[in-house]
Design an enzyme around this catalytic site. Sequence first.
Site, mmCIF file in Angstrom:
data_model
loop_
_atom_site.group_PDB
_atom_site.id
_atom_site.type_symbol
_atom_site.label_atom_id
_atom_site.label_comp_id
_atom_site.label_asym_id
_atom_site.label_seq_id
_atom_site.Cartn_x
_atom_site.Cartn_y
_atom_site.Cartn_z
ATOM 1 N N LYS A 35 0.873 -1.169 0.000
ATOM 2 C CA LYS A 35 0.000 0.000 0.000
ATOM 3 C C LYS A 35 0.913 1.221 0.000
ATOM 4 C CE LYS A 35 -3.544 2.431 2.581
ATOM 5 N NZ LYS A 35 -4.559 2.318 3.625
ATOM 6 N N LYS A 60 -2.205 -1.497 -3.842
ATOM 7 C CA LYS A 60 -3.048 -0.303 -3.800
ATOM 8 C C LYS A 60 -2.206 0.960 -3.847
ATOM 9 C CE LYS A 60 -5.922 1.862 -0.338
ATOM 10 N NZ LYS A 60 -6.603 1.691 0.901
HETATM 11 C C1 PBG Z 1 -7.492 3.167 5.768
HETATM 12 C C2 PBG Z 1 -7.723 3.134 4.301
HETATM 13 C C3 PBG Z 1 -7.502 4.137 3.352
HETATM 14 C C4 PBG Z 1 -7.987 3.647 2.153
HETATM 15 C C5 PBG Z 1 -8.439 2.348 2.402
HETATM 16 N N1 PBG Z 1 -8.251 2.053 3.730
HETATM 17 C C6 PBG Z 1 -6.996 5.532 3.485
HETATM 18 C C7 PBG Z 1 -5.614 5.755 3.906
HETATM 19 O O1 PBG Z 1 -4.834 4.825 4.105
HETATM 20 O O2 PBG Z 1 -5.288 6.913 4.123
HETATM 21 C C8 PBG Z 1 -8.037 4.388 0.846
HETATM 22 C C9 PBG Z 1 -9.050 3.877 -0.113
HETATM 23 C C10 PBG Z 1 -9.395 4.801 -1.231
HETATM 24 O O3 PBG Z 1 -8.793 5.858 -1.428
HETATM 25 O O4 PBG Z 1 -10.333 4.452 -1.952
HETATM 26 N N2 PBG Z 1 -6.220 2.895 6.195
#
Ligand code: PBG
Length: 340
Positions: free
Chosen positions: A211, A264
Amino acid sequence: MKNVFPLDSGEHLQEALIRRPRRNRRTASIREMTQETHLRPSQLAAPLFIVEGTEQIQPIPSMPDVFRYSIDEAISETAQLYEAGIRAIDLFTVVPAERKDRCGTEAVREGNLLQRSIRKIKAEIPEMCVMVDIALDPFTDHGHDGVLNESGEIVNDETLNILSEMSVLAAEAGADMIAPSDMMDGRVAFIRHALDDAGHSGVGIMSYTAKYASSFYGPFRDALESAPKFGDKKTYQMNPANIREALVECALDETEGADIILIKPAGPYLDVIAAVRKKTSLPIAAYHVSGEYSMVMAAAERGWINPDTAFLEILLGIKRAGADLILTYAAKRIAKKLSF
Ligand code: PBG
């Protein structure tokens, strides 16, 4: 100079062009017959935002056509998604500011909105795979994914207990799959042991393996009012410049017991999906995130792009790179355009 490719001579051209790739594009039937990658509704998963209350369908200004639903409305939305051929939802809850604190204790309060949503949705539509995002950012007053210490650092090991407890509560409420999105080290193993100890060895883990610290999460943070109050997430989310590091994370998550490896965002990281595909035999999920969705919708609102064909192309590209499952806010509209 001699013309090596004499376009002026029909005879030579016939000889030179034995291979004509256009033959396989000539009719719709031939194109379908030779299509290499396919997209099915069951390969799409829909993220759902849940709010307290009843009969709530709240628009999110930075995410056109995406809504926050109260549980009753989330149930009918889930039914429609299942009808459209989608087999998984991923739940996120909106936490009111007065319930947020430094450690995100609301995340582990028995009977919180997350557990109630899982329980009620599973009771009504048990066949839908319910996934749950596990991270502290919607629950902390600072908006970070982990516990904040006195020196302003997001501490790893102290966060693991809370994430595990949150996961066990979700499993008890009936979640099929736990999706840790926090990027703390060791959380897959920690959560796996906690689930097993609590008798939930059948509940899976879809780990957010790679991520990235991305600018494409902005609209999501609007939806949950979860933007970090200070700093950024670069001490735990990955540097967008790195791909080998994704392979390190993948090897760790695999040995720690992940059932699905997630990457992601999706579109800007197709090379990462392809590289991870070569290294693991586990299913790969890709998260086509909020910013990727909203860019298309914003251009569509200006009449600059056809959102349906654009989403189809983007999602097909993510599949072609090697993803088995795609989490996308366009899941319903695209599933309806696909044949089963
Ligand atoms: C929480 C999380 C996030 C997303 C999914 N789970 C935000 C982040 O990490 O700041 C982002 C998903 C999206 O932008 O569609 N940790």
